[in-house]
Design a protein around this motif. Structure first.
Motif, short mmCIF file in Angstrom:
data_model
loop_
_atom_site.label_atom_id
_atom_site.label_comp_id
_atom_site.label_asym_id
_atom_site.label_seq_id
_atom_site.Cartn_x
_atom_site.Cartn_y
_atom_site.Cartn_z
N SER A 385 1.23 -1.08 0.08
CA SER A 385 0.06 -0.21 0.31
C SER A 385 1.15 1.07 0.60
O SER A 385 0.52 2.16 -0.07
CB SER A 385 -0.70 -0.58 1.78
OG SER A 385 -0.48 0.17 2.52
N LEU A 386 2.18 1.37 0.42
CA LEU A 386 2.55 2.15 0.34
C LEU A 386 3.54 2.67 -0.51
O LEU A 386 4.20 3.68 -0.29
CB LEU A 386 4.32 2.22 1.30
CG LEU A 386 3.74 2.56 3.01
CD1 LEU A 386 4.59 2.40 4.20
CD2 LEU A 386 2.88 3.50 3.29
N VAL A 387 3.03 1.72 -1.83
CA VAL A 387 3.74 2.63 -3.05
C VAL A 387 3.43 3.43 -3.18
O VAL A 387 3.90 4.20 -4.46
CB VAL A 387 3.40 1.54 -4.12
CG1 VAL A 387 1.64 1.51 -4.47
CG2 VAL A 387 3.54 1.38 -5.69
N VAL A 388 2.40 4.28 -2.59
CA VAL A 388 1.73 5.61 -3.15
C VAL A 388 3.02 7.11 -2.74
O VAL A 388 2.67 8.29 -3.57
CB VAL A 388 0.41 6.60 -2.30
CG1 VAL A 388 0.57 5.85 -0.63
CG2 VAL A 388 0.26 7.27 -2.45
N VAL A 389 3.72 6.01 -1.41
CA VAL A 389 5.12 7.27 -1.94
C VAL A 389 5.75 7.29 -2.33
O VAL A 389 6.25 8.25 -3.09
CB VAL A 389 5.52 6.35 -0.05
CG1 VAL A 389 7.12 6.89 0.00
CG2 VAL A 389 4.79 6.15 0.85
N GLN A 390 6.33 5.91 -3.40
CA GLN A 390 6.73 6.10 -4.91
C GLN A 390 6.17 7.08 -5.84
O GLN A 390 6.35 7.92 -6.72
CB GLN A 390 6.88 4.42 -5.30
CG GLN A 390 7.54 4.93 -6.21
CD GLN A 390 8.72 3.76 -6.91
OE1 GLN A 390 8.99 2.70 -6.14
NE2 GLN A 390 9.19 3.47 -7.93
N GLY A 391 4.47 7.32 -5.25
CA GLY A 391 4.13 7.63 -6.70
C GLY A 391 4.17 9.30 -6.22
O GLY A 391 4.34 10.39 -7.06
N TRP A 392 4.71 9.70 -5.27
CA TRP A 392 4.45 11.05 -4.50
C TRP A 392 6.26 11.35 -5.07
O TRP A 392 6.25 12.47 -5.49
CB TRP A 392 4.85 10.93 -3.09
CG TRP A 392 4.79 12.59 -2.34
CD1 TRP A 392 3.75 12.94 -2.72
CD2 TRP A 392 6.17 13.00 -1.67
NE1 TRP A 392 4.93 14.86 -1.94
CE2 TRP A 392 5.33 14.19 -1.35
CE3 TRP A 392 7.10 12.46 -1.37
CZ2 TRP A 392 6.95 14.78 -1.17
CZ3 TRP A 392 8.38 13.10 -0.78
CH2 TRP A 392 8.20 14.32 -0.82
N LEU A 393 6.99 10.61 -4.62
CA LEU A 393 8.26 10.37 -5.31
C LEU A 393 8.22 11.17 -6.76
O LEU A 393 9.07 11.97 -7.11
CB LEU A 393 9.26 9.44 -5.04
CG LEU A 393 9.55 9.56 -3.29
CD1 LEU A 393 10.31 7.97 -2.99
CD2 LEU A 393 10.43 10.70 -2.56
N ALA A 394 7.39 10.31 -7.32
CA ALA A 394 7.47 10.05 -8.37
C ALA A 394 6.88 11.59 -8.96
O ALA A 394 7.12 12.52 -10.28
CB ALA A 394 6.55 9.42 -9.86
N ASP A 395 6.28 12.04 -8.47
CA ASP A 395 5.32 13.04 -8.87
C ASP A 395 5.95 14.73 -8.22
O ASP A 395 6.17 15.75 -8.77
CB ASP A 395 4.00 13.70 -8.70
CG ASP A 395 2.82 13.08 -8.63
OD1 ASP A 395 3.02 12.64 -9.95
OD2 ASP A 395 2.10 12.38 -8.45
#
Length: 433
Positions: A385-395
């Motif tokens: 579920s913390l893949v959203v952290v990588q999404g934030w890093l990508a943005d």
């Protein structure tokens, strides 16, 4: 937790021929939940275009999927204890089918919120299967070959993950405007967005039908009882024992959690990454064919790992895999063109043995506590579920830079292999009842 001592086999010899049909059946379940999970890898870039999402919003979809593991694990365990192993498998498949069918109205509306609910339901059904199947496979045979055995069955999970991108690429991306358009295509019109959203209906109807058929087959299957190996360990056996005295479990739970961040981050952002002009300059549909190679590498790696672990200690194989994974992720984060693309593809080979190996190392020497330990390790899958952290890093910092998070995750896996996996206060794996 449930399948008890699916984790505490008794001292009785295991009749391999007797359990072979059961393992074959379990292999089909591993295949299906791998297949359904990886359809998300083609679904996410599709939904990103349909709903015009940021990377953070896109990865939030997968976060909801893995949050289900956290919330559904304990209820799943209690359900298995109440209605039994076989009925729980059937129930899990039916729950997954209901979630798959809910994707039809989600596509017709179309609705981002209903899509999240549908995927949460599918993931809850998969959790029910996972809580039972992993420890079950781990004890059908000698403890010293548990990692080899679970890697072998997980290879069929990888077969499902390998075929899913082809299925999703053809029936979702290949039938949508966003999936066949190039990186510089114009924004979709409202009519195109609606048509693209509805392209997911057919694949999920097919999935639902297959799940119902499989549920019927399992309901009618003469699944052999494992006697005391499937009953919850008596409280007297667990009295005075503490899970926290076992270093391999204490560090194994975060190892599963952190590894899932790495695996899910790579697979979810793969299509967007290799589609970039400076990397592969591909359409999403074309990129899904390379995702097939990523998951195919995981399948091949598990067969190789299963064989290797018959002669080499599981923690040594895990350490080599962690070093290799870290190296290729650093290449993917800093290189460009085909070098970066193939580096990201190759990480599948190194990731292949990580989950089943960490799982079996984590429950090693837990004796009557194996059931509870298995439940904690399954709950740790929520790390995805913390893949959203990588999404934030990508943005915030760029998609390519975000893969440094993956490289950092590999470092913890290496630590676990070299030190954290060493058991302390080990108990007999096959304590007699």
């Amino acid at each position: 937790m449930p399948v008890s001592t699916a984790a505490r086999a008794t001292g009785e010899p295991v009749d391999a021929a007797r359990y072979r049909p059961a393992l074959t059946l379990l292999a089909s379940l591993f295949f299906m939940w791998g297949f359904i999970t990886v359809i998300n890898n083609t679904l996410l870039p599709h939904l990103r275009s349909v709903f015009d999402l940021s990377y953070t919003q896109t990865t939030l979809i997968e976060s909801v999927w893995f949050i289900a593991y956290f919330f559904a694990s304990i209820p799943a365990a209690k359900l298995i204890e109440r209605i039994g192993y076989q009925r729980s498998m059937v129930t899990g498949l039916v729950i997954m089918a209901v979630g798959a069918l809910l994707m039809v109205p989600a596509a017709r509306i179309p609705s981002y919120g209903v899509t999240l609910v549908a995927l949460f339901i599918v993931a809850s059904g998969i959790t029910l299967l996972q809580v039972a199947a992993n420890p079950y496979v781990a004890v059908v045979g000698p403890p010293e070959t548990a990692s080899s055995r679970l890697n072998l069955v997980q290879a069929f999970n990888s077969l499902g993950t390998t075929l899913a991108p082809l299925f999703g690429g053809y029936l979702i991306l290949g039938r949508s405007t966003s999936g066949t358009a190039g990186a510089h295509a114009a924004a979709l019109t409202p009519a195109q967005r609606l048509a693209d959203a509805q392209s997911v209906q057919l694949p999920y109807i097919i999935v639902a039908v297959v799940l119902v058929v499989l549920a019927i087959v399992i309901a009618r299957f003469n699944l052999p009882a494992m006697g005391s190996a499937t009953q919850r360990a008596a409280k007297a056996d667990r009295r005075g024992q503490s899970l926290w005295a076992h270093r391999n479990l204490v560090f194994g739970v975060p190892a599963i959690f952190i590894y899932l961040i790495a695996e899910i981050g790579v697979s979810n952002l793969f299509i967007n990454f290799v589609s970039q002009p400076q990397i592969g300059n591909l359409t999403h549909e074309q990129a899904s064919h390379y995702l097939f190679l990523l998951w195919g590498g995981m399948m091949v790696g598990r067969f190789i790992g299963s064989f290797a672990m018959r002669n080499v200690a599981a923690e040594h194989v895990l350490a080599v895999a962690a070093v290799g994974a870290c190296a290729v992720m650093l290449i993917a984060a800093f290189a460009t063109g085909p070098v970066a693309m193939w580096a990201l593809i190759s990480v599948g080979l190194f990731h292949s043995i990580m989950f089943p190996t960490i799982f079996t190392l984590g429950i090693r020497g837990l004796g009557p506590l194996t059931e509870e330990g298995s439940g904690l390790l399954i709950m740790a899958i929520a790390g995805g579920s913390l893949v959203v952290v990588q999404g934030w890093l990508a943005d915030s910092y760029g998609l390519q830079t975000s893969f440094l998070l993956t490289a950092a995750c590999e470092v913890y896996t290496l630590f676990y292999a070299l030190w954290g996996a060493r058991p302390t206060h080990a108990l007999p794996d096959r304590a007699a009842r």
